[in-house]
Design a protein around this motif. Structure first.
Motif, PDB file in Angstrom:
ATOM      1  N   LYS A   1      -6.569  -1.297 -14.430  1.00 50.20           N
ATOM      2  CA  LYS A   1      -6.556  -0.166 -13.504  1.00 50.20           C
ATOM      3  C   LYS A   1      -7.213  -0.472 -12.158  1.00 50.20           C
ATOM      4  O   LYS A   1      -6.882   0.145 -11.156  1.00 50.20           O
ATOM      5  N   ASP A   2      -8.124  -1.444 -12.113  1.00 53.87           N
ATOM      6  CA  ASP A   2      -8.770  -1.798 -10.848  1.00 53.87           C
ATOM      7  C   ASP A   2      -8.006  -2.872 -10.076  1.00 53.87           C
ATOM      8  O   ASP A   2      -8.426  -3.264  -8.984  1.00 53.87           O
ATOM      9  N   LYS A   3      -6.873  -3.342 -10.610  1.00 54.55           N
ATOM     10  CA  LYS A   3      -6.039  -4.290  -9.873  1.00 54.55           C
ATOM     11  C   LYS A   3      -5.440  -3.576  -8.656  1.00 54.55           C
ATOM     12  O   LYS A   3      -5.393  -2.348  -8.583  1.00 54.55           O
ATOM     13  N   ILE A   4      -4.975  -4.355  -7.705  1.00 49.81           N
ATOM     14  CA  ILE A   4      -4.517  -3.826  -6.424  1.00 49.81           C
ATOM     15  C   ILE A   4      -3.057  -3.389  -6.486  1.00 49.81           C
ATOM     16  O   ILE A   4      -2.170  -4.190  -6.764  1.00 49.81           O
ATOM     17  N   CYS A   5      -2.829  -2.121  -6.199  1.00 47.50           N
ATOM     18  CA  CYS A   5      -1.475  -1.589  -6.065  1.00 47.50           C
ATOM     19  C   CYS A   5      -0.954  -1.847  -4.647  1.00 47.50           C
ATOM     20  O   CYS A   5       0.222  -2.141  -4.459  1.00 47.50           O
ATOM     21  N   HIS A   6      -1.834  -1.710  -3.651  1.00 45.93           N
ATOM     22  CA  HIS A   6      -1.464  -1.991  -2.261  1.00 45.93           C
ATOM     23  C   HIS A   6      -2.717  -2.289  -1.461  1.00 45.93           C
ATOM     24  O   HIS A   6      -3.730  -1.613  -1.610  1.00 45.93           O
ATOM     25  N   ILE A   7      -2.605  -3.321  -0.605  1.00 46.60           N
ATOM     26  CA  ILE A   7      -3.689  -3.677   0.309  1.00 46.60           C
ATOM     27  C   ILE A   7      -3.083  -4.097   1.636  1.00 46.60           C
ATOM     28  O   ILE A   7      -1.991  -4.669   1.665  1.00 46.60           O
ATOM     29  N   SER A   8      -3.779  -3.782   2.721  1.00 50.31           N
ATOM     30  CA  SER A   8      -3.354  -4.179   4.073  1.00 50.31           C
ATOM     31  C   SER A   8      -4.523  -4.835   4.782  1.00 50.31           C
ATOM     32  O   SER A   8      -5.619  -4.289   4.814  1.00 50.31           O
ATOM     33  N   LEU A   9      -4.265  -6.002   5.355  1.00 48.40           N
ATOM     34  CA  LEU A   9      -5.252  -6.717   6.159  1.00 48.40           C
ATOM     35  C   LEU A   9      -4.703  -6.831   7.568  1.00 48.40           C
ATOM     36  O   LEU A   9      -3.676  -7.472   7.788  1.00 48.40           O
ATOM     37  N   LYS A  10      -5.369  -6.140   8.492  1.00 50.18           N
ATOM     38  CA  LYS A  10      -4.954  -6.184   9.896  1.00 50.18           C
ATOM     39  C   LYS A  10      -5.691  -7.325  10.578  1.00 50.18           C
ATOM     40  O   LYS A  10      -6.920  -7.329  10.643  1.00 50.18           O
ATOM     41  N   PHE A  11      -4.932  -8.299  11.070  1.00 47.16           N
ATOM     42  CA  PHE A  11      -5.507  -9.447  11.750  1.00 47.16           C
ATOM     43  C   PHE A  11      -5.946  -9.059  13.150  1.00 47.16           C
ATOM     44  O   PHE A  11      -5.471  -8.068  13.707  1.00 47.16           O
ATOM     45  N   PRO A  12      -6.845  -9.839  13.761  1.00 48.43           N
ATOM     46  CA  PRO A  12      -7.338  -9.517  15.102  1.00 48.43           C
ATOM     47  C   PRO A  12      -6.230  -9.343  16.147  1.00 48.43           C
ATOM     48  O   PRO A  12      -6.385  -8.555  17.077  1.00 48.43           O
ATOM     49  N   ASN A  13      -5.084 -10.024  15.981  1.00 52.96           N
ATOM     50  CA  ASN A  13      -4.002  -9.891  16.963  1.00 52.96           C
ATOM     51  C   ASN A  13      -3.095  -8.692  16.690  1.00 52.96           C
ATOM     52  O   ASN A  13      -2.129  -8.470  17.407  1.00 52.96           O
ATOM     53  N   GLY A  14      -3.370  -7.929  15.622  1.00 51.10           N
ATOM     54  CA  GLY A  14      -2.580  -6.745  15.307  1.00 51.10           C
ATOM     55  C   GLY A  14      -1.564  -6.936  14.196  1.00 51.10           C
ATOM     56  O   GLY A  14      -1.042  -5.962  13.666  1.00 51.10           O
ATOM     57  N   ASN A  15      -1.235  -8.189  13.833  1.00 56.35           N
ATOM     58  CA  ASN A  15      -0.329  -8.412  12.707  1.00 56.35           C
ATOM     59  C   ASN A  15      -0.968  -7.901  11.428  1.00 56.35           C
ATOM     60  O   ASN A  15      -2.196  -7.888  11.300  1.00 56.35           O
ATOM     61  N   ILE A  16      -0.133  -7.504  10.474  1.00 58.46           N
ATOM     62  CA  ILE A  16      -0.634  -6.960   9.220  1.00 58.46           C
ATOM     63  C   ILE A  16      -0.043  -7.750   8.062  1.00 58.46           C
ATOM     64  O   ILE A  16       1.167  -7.954   7.998  1.00 58.46           O
ATOM     65  N   LEU A  17      -0.908  -8.186   7.154  1.00 61.95           N
ATOM     66  CA  LEU A  17      -0.505  -8.830   5.917  1.00 61.95           C
ATOM     67  C   LEU A  17      -0.764  -7.834   4.801  1.00 61.95           C
ATOM     68  O   LEU A  17      -1.850  -7.251   4.723  1.00 61.95           O
ATOM     69  N   MET A  18       0.250  -7.614   3.946  1.00 64.76           N
ATOM     70  CA  MET A  18       0.121  -6.645   2.866  1.00 64.76           C
ATOM     71  C   MET A  18       0.416  -7.329   1.535  1.00 64.76           C
ATOM     72  O   MET A  18       1.059  -8.377   1.508  1.00 64.76           O
ATOM     73  N   ALA A  19      -0.040  -6.711   0.435  1.00 67.71           N
ATOM     74  CA  ALA A  19       0.182  -7.330  -0.870  1.00 67.71           C
ATOM     75  C   ALA A  19      -0.044  -6.349  -2.005  1.00 67.71           C
ATOM     76  O   ALA A  19      -0.548  -5.240  -1.803  1.00 67.71           O
ATOM     77  N   THR A  20       0.304  -6.822  -3.206  1.00 70.07           N
ATOM     78  CA  THR A  20       0.089  -6.094  -4.448  1.00 70.07           C
ATOM     79  C   THR A  20      -0.146  -7.085  -5.568  1.00 70.07           C
ATOM     80  O   THR A  20       0.209  -8.263  -5.452  1.00 70.07           O
ATOM     81  N   ASP A  21      -0.756  -6.615  -6.663  1.00 65.58           N
ATOM     82  CA  ASP A  21      -0.817  -7.391  -7.896  1.00 65.58           C
ATOM     83  C   ASP A  21       0.417  -7.048  -8.720  1.00 65.58           C
ATOM     84  O   ASP A  21       0.731  -5.868  -8.902  1.00 65.58           O
ATOM     85  N   THR A  22       1.108  -8.060  -9.202  1.00 62.67           N
ATOM     86  CA  THR A  22       2.209  -7.820 -10.141  1.00 62.67           C
ATOM     87  C   THR A  22       1.619  -7.956 -11.543  1.00 62.67           C
ATOM     88  O   THR A  22       0.904  -8.921 -11.832  1.00 62.67           O
ATOM     89  N   LEU A  23       1.897  -6.984 -12.386  1.00 58.75           N
ATOM     90  CA  LEU A  23       1.286  -6.921 -13.707  1.00 58.75           C
ATOM     91  C   LEU A  23       2.352  -7.040 -14.790  1.00 58.75           C
ATOM     92  O   LEU A  23       3.260  -6.212 -14.871  1.00 58.75           O
ATOM     93  N   GLU A  24       2.235  -8.072 -15.615  1.00 68.04           N
ATOM     94  CA  GLU A  24       3.201  -8.261 -16.702  1.00 68.04           C
ATOM     95  C   GLU A  24       3.181  -7.083 -17.663  1.00 68.04           C
ATOM     96  O   GLU A  24       4.201  -6.754 -18.254  1.00 68.04           O
ATOM     97  N   SER A  25       2.033  -6.410 -17.800  1.00 70.48           N
ATOM     98  CA  SER A  25       1.947  -5.244 -18.679  1.00 70.48           C
ATOM     99  C   SER A  25       2.843  -4.110 -18.201  1.00 70.48           C
ATOM    100  O   SER A  25       3.197  -3.218 -18.964  1.00 70.48           O
ATOM    101  N   LEU A  26       3.224  -4.129 -16.913  1.00 68.00           N
ATOM    102  CA  LEU A  26       4.129  -3.120 -16.352  1.00 68.00           C
ATOM    103  C   LEU A  26       5.548  -3.665 -16.219  1.00 68.00           C
ATOM    104  O   LEU A  26       6.388  -3.093 -15.545  1.00 68.00           O
TER     105      LEU A  26
END
Length: 142
Positions: free
Chosen positions: A48-73
Protein backbone atom coordinates in the motif's frame (compact mmCIF):
# COMPACT_ATOMS: atom_id res chain seq x y z
CA UNK A 1 0.70 24.52 -25.44
CA UNK A 2 1.14 20.77 -25.75
CA UNK A 3 3.72 19.25 -23.40
CA UNK A 4 5.54 15.93 -23.59
CA UNK A 5 7.01 14.21 -20.53
CA UNK A 6 8.40 10.70 -19.96
CA UNK A 7 6.48 8.36 -17.65
CA UNK A 8 8.43 5.41 -16.22
CA UNK A 9 7.34 2.12 -14.65
CA UNK A 10 9.44 0.49 -11.93
CA UNK A 11 9.11 -2.92 -10.24
CA UNK A 12 8.47 -1.47 -6.78
CA UNK A 13 11.54 0.80 -6.70
CA UNK A 14 10.04 4.11 -7.86
CA UNK A 15 10.62 5.99 -4.62
CA UNK A 16 14.25 4.88 -4.42
CA UNK A 17 14.85 5.79 -8.08
CA UNK A 18 13.27 9.24 -7.73
CA UNK A 19 15.22 10.03 -4.56
CA UNK A 20 18.38 9.20 -6.50
CA UNK A 21 17.35 11.26 -9.54
CA UNK A 22 16.47 14.23 -7.31
CA UNK A 23 19.82 14.01 -5.50
CA UNK A 24 21.73 13.94 -8.79
CA UNK A 25 19.72 16.27 -11.03
CA UNK A 26 17.96 18.46 -8.50
CA UNK A 27 14.40 19.63 -8.72
CA UNK A 28 11.34 19.14 -6.59
CA UNK A 29 8.93 16.26 -6.08
CA UNK A 30 5.64 18.03 -6.81
CA UNK A 31 3.27 15.08 -6.44
CA UNK A 32 3.37 11.76 -4.67
CA UNK A 33 0.40 9.41 -4.44
CA UNK A 34 0.59 5.99 -2.86
CA UNK A 35 -1.62 3.03 -3.67
CA UNK A 36 -3.32 3.43 -0.27
CA UNK A 37 -4.59 6.82 -1.53
CA UNK A 38 -6.55 5.24 -4.40
CA UNK A 39 -10.33 4.96 -4.14
CA UNK A 40 -11.47 1.32 -3.92
CA UNK A 41 -7.86 0.26 -3.34
CA UNK A 42 -7.34 -3.50 -3.72
CA UNK A 43 -3.59 -3.41 -3.15
CA UNK A 44 -2.22 -5.98 -0.67
CA UNK A 45 -1.40 -4.42 2.71
CA UNK A 46 2.37 -4.92 2.29
CA UNK A 47 2.33 -2.86 -0.95
CA UNK A 48 0.00 0.00 0.00
CA UNK A 49 2.93 2.40 0.50
CA UNK A 50 4.27 1.74 -3.02
CA UNK A 51 4.03 4.64 -5.47
CA UNK A 52 0.91 4.97 -7.60
CA UNK A 53 2.12 8.27 -9.10
CA UNK A 54 5.08 10.58 -8.58
CA UNK A 55 6.24 13.73 -10.39
CA UNK A 56 9.73 15.22 -10.24
CA UNK A 57 9.98 18.71 -11.69
CA UNK A 58 13.51 19.41 -12.87
CA UNK A 59 15.06 22.88 -12.48
CA UNK A 60 14.48 23.60 -16.21
CA UNK A 61 10.74 22.82 -15.90
CA UNK A 62 10.74 19.33 -17.46
CA UNK A 63 8.79 16.75 -15.49
CA UNK A 64 9.65 13.09 -14.98
CA UNK A 65 6.77 10.92 -13.77
CA UNK A 66 6.52 7.28 -12.68
CA UNK A 67 4.65 4.49 -10.93
CA UNK A 68 5.39 1.15 -9.29
CA UNK A 69 4.05 -1.79 -11.27
CA UNK A 70 2.82 -4.47 -8.90
CA UNK A 71 2.57 -8.12 -9.92
CA UNK A 72 -0.05 -8.56 -7.18
CA UNK A 73 -2.29 -6.28 -9.29
CA UNK A 74 -1.58 -8.23 -12.48
CA UNK A 75 1.09 -5.80 -13.72
CA UNK A 76 4.46 -6.95 -14.96
CA UNK A 77 7.39 -5.07 -16.38
CA UNK A 78 8.60 -6.43 -19.68
CA UNK A 79 11.39 -4.73 -21.60
CA UNK A 80 9.62 -2.07 -23.65
CA UNK A 81 6.61 -1.47 -21.39
CA UNK A 82 8.49 0.36 -18.68
CA UNK A 83 7.86 3.82 -20.15
CA UNK A 84 5.11 5.99 -21.61
CA UNK A 85 5.09 9.34 -23.32
CA UNK A 86 2.75 11.60 -21.38
CA UNK A 87 1.18 14.19 -23.67
CA UNK A 88 -0.51 17.16 -21.99
CA UNK A 89 -3.01 18.92 -24.24
CA UNK A 90 -5.15 22.06 -24.11
CA UNK A 91 -8.71 20.70 -24.37
CA UNK A 92 -10.88 17.58 -24.12
CA UNK A 93 -11.50 17.85 -27.86
CA UNK A 94 -7.77 17.84 -28.60
CA UNK A 95 -7.29 14.87 -26.24
CA UNK A 96 -10.07 12.96 -27.99
CA UNK A 97 -8.70 13.76 -31.46
CA UNK A 98 -5.14 12.70 -30.66
CA UNK A 99 -6.30 9.56 -28.83
CA UNK A 100 -8.55 8.59 -31.74
CA UNK A 101 -5.81 9.16 -34.30
CA UNK A 102 -3.23 7.14 -32.32
CA UNK A 103 -5.59 4.19 -31.76
CA UNK A 104 -6.00 2.53 -35.21
CA UNK A 105 -3.93 -0.64 -35.37
CA UNK A 106 -2.91 -0.16 -31.74
CA UNK A 107 -4.36 -1.09 -28.37
CA UNK A 108 -6.49 1.00 -26.02
CA UNK A 109 -5.34 0.41 -22.45
CA UNK A 110 -7.67 2.98 -20.87
CA UNK A 111 -10.24 4.99 -22.82
CA UNK A 112 -10.38 8.77 -22.42
CA UNK A 113 -12.47 9.63 -19.36
CA UNK A 114 -12.69 12.01 -16.43
CA UNK A 115 -10.54 10.62 -13.63
CA UNK A 116 -10.95 10.74 -9.85
CA UNK A 117 -7.92 13.05 -9.56
CA UNK A 118 -9.64 15.61 -11.76
CA UNK A 119 -8.02 15.25 -15.21
CA UNK A 120 -9.39 13.92 -18.49
CA UNK A 121 -7.09 10.98 -19.20
CA UNK A 122 -6.53 7.94 -21.38
CA UNK A 123 -3.81 5.47 -22.38
CA UNK A 124 -3.23 4.02 -25.84
CA UNK A 125 -0.45 2.05 -27.50
CA UNK A 126 -0.09 3.06 -31.15
CA UNK A 127 0.48 0.63 -34.02
CA UNK A 128 4.25 1.10 -33.64
CA UNK A 129 4.20 0.00 -29.99
CA UNK A 130 4.70 3.47 -28.49
CA UNK A 131 2.67 3.90 -25.31
CA UNK A 132 0.92 7.25 -24.87
CA UNK A 133 -0.79 8.82 -21.85
CA UNK A 134 -3.02 11.67 -23.00
CA UNK A 135 -4.01 14.24 -20.34
CA UNK A 136 -6.13 17.35 -20.29
CA UNK A 137 -5.99 19.18 -16.97
CA UNK A 138 -9.11 21.21 -16.30
CA UNK A 139 -8.57 24.87 -15.35
CA UNK A 140 -8.56 25.41 -11.61
CA UNK A 141 -11.20 27.70 -10.14
CA UNK A 142 -9.70 30.87 -8.73
Amino acid sequence: MTTLNPYLNFPGTTEEAFNLYKSIIGGEITMIMRFRDMPDDKTPENEKDKICHISLKFPNGNILMATDTLESLGQKIILGNNFYLSLGVESEAEADRIFKELSPGGKVEMPMEKMFWGDYFGIVQDKFGTQWMITYTYPQAK
